[in-house]
Design an enzyme around this catalytic site. Structure first.
Site, short mmCIF file in Angstrom:
data_model
loop_
_atom_site.label_atom_id
_atom_site.label_comp_id
_atom_site.label_asym_id
_atom_site.label_seq_id
_atom_site.Cartn_x
_atom_site.Cartn_y
_atom_site.Cartn_z
N GLY A 10 0.87 -1.18 0.00
CA GLY A 10 0.00 0.00 0.00
C GLY A 10 0.90 1.22 0.00
N SER A 11 0.79 2.03 -1.06
CA SER A 11 1.71 3.17 -1.20
C SER A 11 0.93 4.48 -1.25
CB SER A 11 2.55 3.03 -2.47
OG SER A 11 3.23 1.80 -2.45
N ARG A 89 -15.25 2.92 10.45
CA ARG A 89 -14.22 1.99 9.96
C ARG A 89 -14.87 0.70 9.46
NH1 ARG A 89 -12.03 4.28 14.71
NH2 ARG A 89 -10.13 5.46 14.36
N ASN A 96 -12.10 -4.04 1.95
CA ASN A 96 -10.75 -4.27 2.47
C ASN A 96 -10.50 -5.75 2.79
OD1 ASN A 96 -10.04 -1.67 2.04
ND2 ASN A 96 -10.13 -1.01 4.17
N ILE A 119 -2.32 -2.12 9.24
CA ILE A 119 -2.92 -0.82 9.60
C ILE A 119 -4.31 -0.68 8.97
CG2 ILE A 119 -2.61 1.69 9.52
CD1 ILE A 119 0.34 1.42 9.42
N ASN A 121 -8.05 -0.71 7.95
CA ASN A 121 -9.27 -0.77 8.77
C ASN A 121 -10.39 -1.56 8.10
OD1 ASN A 121 -8.93 0.66 11.24
ND2 ASN A 121 -8.63 2.51 10.05
N HIS A 176 -10.15 -1.08 17.85
CA HIS A 176 -9.83 0.23 17.29
C HIS A 176 -11.10 0.81 16.68
CE1 HIS A 176 -7.47 3.39 15.59
NE2 HIS A 176 -7.56 2.98 14.35
N1 APR Z 1 -3.02 -4.27 -3.09
C1 APR Z 1 -2.13 -3.28 -2.85
N2 APR Z 1 -2.49 -1.99 -2.68
C2 APR Z 1 -3.79 -1.70 -2.76
C3 APR Z 1 -4.78 -2.68 -3.00
C4 APR Z 1 -4.34 -4.03 -3.18
N3 APR Z 1 -5.19 -5.01 -3.41
N4 APR Z 1 -5.99 -2.07 -3.01
C5 APR Z 1 -5.77 -0.76 -2.77
N5 APR Z 1 -4.45 -0.54 -2.63
C6 APR Z 1 -3.73 0.72 -2.41
C7 APR Z 1 -4.35 1.92 -3.11
O1 APR Z 1 -4.00 1.92 -4.50
C8 APR Z 1 -3.73 3.07 -2.34
O2 APR Z 1 -2.53 3.54 -2.93
O3 APR Z 1 -3.77 1.08 -1.04
C9 APR Z 1 -3.42 2.46 -0.96
C10 APR Z 1 -4.22 3.07 0.17
O4 APR Z 1 -3.79 4.38 0.29
P1 APR Z 1 -4.77 5.58 0.68
O5 APR Z 1 -6.01 5.48 -0.12
O6 APR Z 1 -3.98 6.84 0.60
O7 APR Z 1 -5.16 5.23 2.20
P2 APR Z 1 -4.30 5.50 3.52
O8 APR Z 1 -4.67 6.81 4.09
O9 APR Z 1 -2.88 5.20 3.28
O10 APR Z 1 -4.99 4.40 4.49
C11 APR Z 1 -4.85 3.03 4.22
O11 APR Z 1 -5.11 2.45 6.53
O12 APR Z 1 -5.81 3.73 8.35
C12 APR Z 1 -6.18 2.78 7.39
O13 APR Z 1 -8.51 3.24 7.12
C13 APR Z 1 -7.25 3.33 6.51
O14 APR Z 1 -7.78 1.23 5.54
C14 APR Z 1 -7.11 2.45 5.32
C15 APR Z 1 -5.61 2.20 5.23
#
Ligand code: APR
Length: 320
Positions: A10-11, A89, A96, A119, A121, A176
């Protein structure tokens, strides 16, 4: 000694912040993974260019291929979607959960010896599902929530008491979510129980109750302000503290969503408890004595987590 490898699955907002913190602290070389093409590669390039300014040599790479997380020592998972205003959440559960399945398989196939910090949710259910899908030992898969929740509690207390955050040791148990249990009886300021110091300073018990309520809704307050996503600086900072405890065999006692079997009256559930993190992963869980009220609040919180697990099993029959 070979450099450690930190994989960030997740980036997005938290993933990028994690990479920056891990690089600044030289925790090891870093691989940013995402399904979005270009995002991890672009962030890796941008962050690499901080190196000459900040003086770190950590290598940062971006990828869309799970093979590149092979051999990671630590994996921090933020893949998935964050909530938007008005969402809890728990509203993220369905989408998710399928992300956790893909991530769990990626970890199982490429870095089964890693220490995995989740991390995504709704945290307590997602860390459980990630453990199930990855098949890793329970002591190597943990959720980040309590460090963040107690940091929120500590921040508000430091503001209220007009003291340094360094002197506040705040304690939060349970899931959480809105049912989390900030435990004032174990919360101290420079070793002084917070309720005692409140009396000395003339702070009304109602103010402490308000702070507890604000802590419970701490994530939602930020979602309401940001409108486009959820918190990321403090969540990333919290997970890095947990990664450091593992990599440095620090034996820190940190509140984490850990697998609890036999303590707190629980029979195999991920929920927020004080856990010892060292080179063995989650090495122990500390069972503290709770007042009747705290114990019943914890029960409400663990019941809410259990309900989410039932929902997960309903969505994916391989979990049943
Ligand atoms: N595999 C890898 N990455 C993925 C996948 C997947 N199957 N599905 C989504 N992603 C990536 C998205 O492309 C996005 O870059 O996960 C990243 C999530 O980043 P953000 O949308 O910026 O979310 P962020 O604020 O980093 O939060 C991520 O943490 O706190 C929790 O509730 C929040 O569940 C959320 C997670």
């Amino acid at each position: 000694m070979a450099r450690k490898k930190i994989a960030l699955v997740g980036s997005g907002m938290i993933g990028g912040t994690l990479a920056h913190l891990a690089a600044k602290k030289e925790l090891g070389d870093i691989v940013l993974f995402d399904i979005m093409e270009g995002i991890p590669q672009g962030k890796a390039l941008d962050l690499s260019q901080c190196g000459p300014i900040e003086g770190f040599d950590a290598k940062i790479a971006g990828t869309n291929d799970y093979a590149d997380i092979a051999g990671a020592d630590v994996v921090i998972v933020t893949a998935g979607v964050p909530r938007k205003p008005g969402m809890s959440r728990d509203d993220l559960l369905g989408i998710n959960l399928s992300v956790m399945k893909a991530v769990g398989e990626g970890i199982k196939n490429n870095c089964p010896d890693a220490f995995v910090i989740c991390i995504t949710n709704p945290l307590d259910a997602m860390v459980w599902a990630l453990r199930e899908f990855s098949g890793l030992p329970h002591n190597k898969v943990v959720g980040m929530a309590g460090v963040l929740d107690s940091a929120r509690f500590a921040t508000f207390l430091a503001w209220e008491f007009g003291v340094s955050v360094k002197d506040v040791n705040a304690f939060v148990l349970g899931g959480h979510g809105d049912t989390m249990v900030p435990v004032t009886s174990y919360t101290t300021i420079s070793g002084i129980p917070v309720n005692d110091l409140a009396k000395i300073k003339g702070i009304a018990p109602e103010r402490i109750d308000e702070i507890v309520t604000r802590t419970r809704g701490g994530g939602g307050e930020i979602v309401g302000l940001l409108k486009t996503g959820s918190a990321y600086y403090a969540p990333a900072t919290s997970a890095i503290a947990m990664a450091e405890a593992y990599l440095g065999d620090q034996k820190r006692i940190l509140p984490c969503a850990a697998y609890v079997e036999g303590k707190y009256g629980l029979d195999g559930l991920y929920v927020g408890v004080p856990a010892v993190i060292g080179a063995g992963g989650i090495e122990d869980i500390v069972e503290i004595e709770l007042s009747d009220e705290e114990a019943s609040n914890l029960k409400v919180s663990t019941d809410a987590v259990e309900e989410l697990l039932v929902a997960c099993k309903g969505l994916d029959s391989s979990l049943a």
